[in-house]
Design an enzyme around this catalytic site. Sequence first.
Site, PDB file in Angstrom:
ATOM      1  N   SER A 100     -16.275  -3.367 -18.539  1.00  0.00           N
ATOM      2  CA  SER A 100     -16.696  -3.700 -17.068  1.00  0.00           C
ATOM      3  C   SER A 100     -15.804  -4.865 -16.568  1.00  0.00           C
ATOM      4  CB  SER A 100     -18.102  -4.220 -16.922  1.00  0.00           C
ATOM      5  OG  SER A 100     -18.407  -5.070 -18.127  1.00  0.00           O
ATOM      6  N   ASP A 115     -10.971 -16.277 -19.618  1.00  0.00           N
ATOM      7  CA  ASP A 115     -12.254 -15.913 -20.038  1.00  0.00           C
ATOM      8  C   ASP A 115     -12.732 -16.649 -21.327  1.00  0.00           C
ATOM      9  OD1 ASP A 115     -11.307 -14.100 -18.347  1.00  0.00           O
ATOM     10  OD2 ASP A 115     -10.816 -12.550 -19.613  1.00  0.00           O
ATOM     11  N   SER A 174     -16.167  -8.870 -22.325  1.00  0.00           N
ATOM     12  CA  SER A 174     -16.814  -8.415 -23.755  1.00  0.00           C
ATOM     13  C   SER A 174     -16.040  -8.972 -24.814  1.00  0.00           C
ATOM     14  CB  SER A 174     -17.588  -7.204 -23.714  1.00  0.00           C
ATOM     15  OG  SER A 174     -16.418  -6.249 -23.514  1.00  0.00           O
ATOM     16  N   GLU A 182      -7.958 -15.626  -9.143  1.00  0.00           N
ATOM     17  CA  GLU A 182      -7.603 -14.417 -10.366  1.00  0.00           C
ATOM     18  C   GLU A 182      -6.258 -14.577 -10.461  1.00  0.00           C
ATOM     19  OE1 GLU A 182      -9.977 -13.145 -12.158  1.00  0.00           O
ATOM     20  OE2 GLU A 182     -11.066 -12.726 -10.401  1.00  0.00           O
ATOM     21  N   ASP A 195      -4.428 -17.979 -13.845  1.00  0.00           N
ATOM     22  CA  ASP A 195      -4.498 -18.579 -15.141  1.00  0.00           C
ATOM     23  C   ASP A 195      -3.254 -18.657 -16.123  1.00  0.00           C
ATOM     24  OD1 ASP A 195      -4.995 -16.008 -16.155  1.00  0.00           O
ATOM     25  OD2 ASP A 195      -6.700 -16.861 -17.488  1.00  0.00           O
TER      26      ASP A 195
HETATM   27  C1  GLA Z   1      -8.179 -10.939 -17.492  1.00  0.00           C
HETATM   28  C2  GLA Z   1      -7.487 -11.999 -18.363  1.00  0.00           C
HETATM   29  C3  GLA Z   1      -7.624 -13.493 -17.969  1.00  0.00           C
HETATM   30  C4  GLA Z   1      -7.128 -13.518 -16.404  1.00  0.00           C
HETATM   31  C5  GLA Z   1      -7.803 -12.518 -15.355  1.00  0.00           C
HETATM   32  C6  GLA Z   1      -7.286 -12.468 -13.982  1.00  0.00           C
HETATM   33  O1  GLA Z   1      -9.565 -11.275 -17.460  1.00  0.00           O
HETATM   34  O2  GLA Z   1      -8.255 -11.984 -19.610  1.00  0.00           O
HETATM   35  O3  GLA Z   1      -6.875 -14.412 -18.625  1.00  0.00           O
HETATM   36  O4  GLA Z   1      -5.873 -13.553 -16.154  1.00  0.00           O
HETATM   37  O5  GLA Z   1      -7.726 -11.228 -16.025  1.00  0.00           O
HETATM   38  O6  GLA Z   1      -7.701 -13.699 -13.386  1.00  0.00           O
END
Ligand code: GLA
Length: 388
Positions: free
Chosen positions: A125, A175, A129, A33, A36
């Site tokens: 959430s 994502d 989305s 987490e 990225d």
């Molecule tokens: C969000 C961002 C992702 C990532 C996460 C944390 O979902 O869109 O690119 O950085 O937070 O891991």
Amino acid sequence: MKETMLNDFSTYFGEGRDVEVFFAPGRVNLIGEHTDYNGGHVFPCALTIGTYAAVRKRTDNKLRFLSMNFNNKAIIESDLNDLKPSEEAGWTNYPKGVMWAFAERGMKMDCGLDMLIYGNIPNGSGLSSSASLEVLTGLVIKSLYGFDKVTMVDLALIGQYSENHFNGCNCGIMDQFASAMGKKDHAIFLDTSDLTYEYAPVKLEGAKIVITNSKVKHSLVDSAYNERRQQCEKALSDLQAEMDIDGLGDLSEEEFEHYQNSIADPVCRRRAKHAVYENQRTIKAVKALEKGDITLFGELMNQSHNSLRDDYEVSCDEVDFLVDEARKIEGVIGTRITGGGFGGCTVSIVKDGAIDEFQKVIGEKYLAEVGHDAEFYVVEIGDGAHAL
Ligand code: GLA
């Protein structure tokens, strides 16, 4: 779902041929987490919930959007020659941003479209989305306008670009990549420094992935997110004065410990510590899963949460409560906050025999503590975006 989408489309946009239906999933990240945008690794999987679109090309330049998720069923109109973000455009800023990003890459749509949307990812959430809507729109444009050379990885990059430059969130690639590239029953081990990836089968002998939605979303999520990113960039530039690295993901834990004092600001140092250790945890977790060592995988998930809570400071009281309570239940192998943070969901690995108790006990305690219900979803891992 295809039939429902087609029926709704003809109700609101009129009968006719050449209507196509597409789907793009949301995602849950198992571990990795806030790595990225630091050139580190992530380990997300696509869900079976997501966003659907029924679409038909028009003969003029109009763009007409309708979401079945709102009661008023109002068509929001725009024009291909007016692809600028605006407050009034609401959620349509996401599809418009992707159209704009295609045009930026020299792929202009030669006519407008009618687009009916339905999404079943719970709002706010943190299960992506918006990324699913971006990837969905990309797939629509690729398919309807004949941009055959655009790959699914390109769709992820275009979605991220539109989110960064049209919608103002400086998100990483995770994502959109998960939504575009997901694979049933597999998680994606993605190296964000060069976008190489492997699919890892998610075999959790006798256990399942359970998402718990805190149903809280604290304000300023985007600005706090962008601030975390800047702090990591600051830490990186301090480190680069000492060593030749491209991202925090290049560092081992030992290297970080050795060089950390070159990061001047203590807050930036803690952010960087999370990014470095979380990346290494992700690599270890994927190895553990390959060996069938679910216990170690769960321990690394727990460490991930603690680091996100203490060093990265992206958790919140409600989510910490869910994690603390989950850890008291026998049969919970690991549990952590997932996604960007400041509310949203936890992801837990729970033994089959403990899933009922997990939902009951945590559900009751959460309601008593926070004053509203939490929601639980036992995860099925689905495929990436596709036509129906
Ligand atoms: C969000 C961002 C992702 C990532 C996460 C944390 O979902 O869109 O690119 O950085 O937070 O891991």
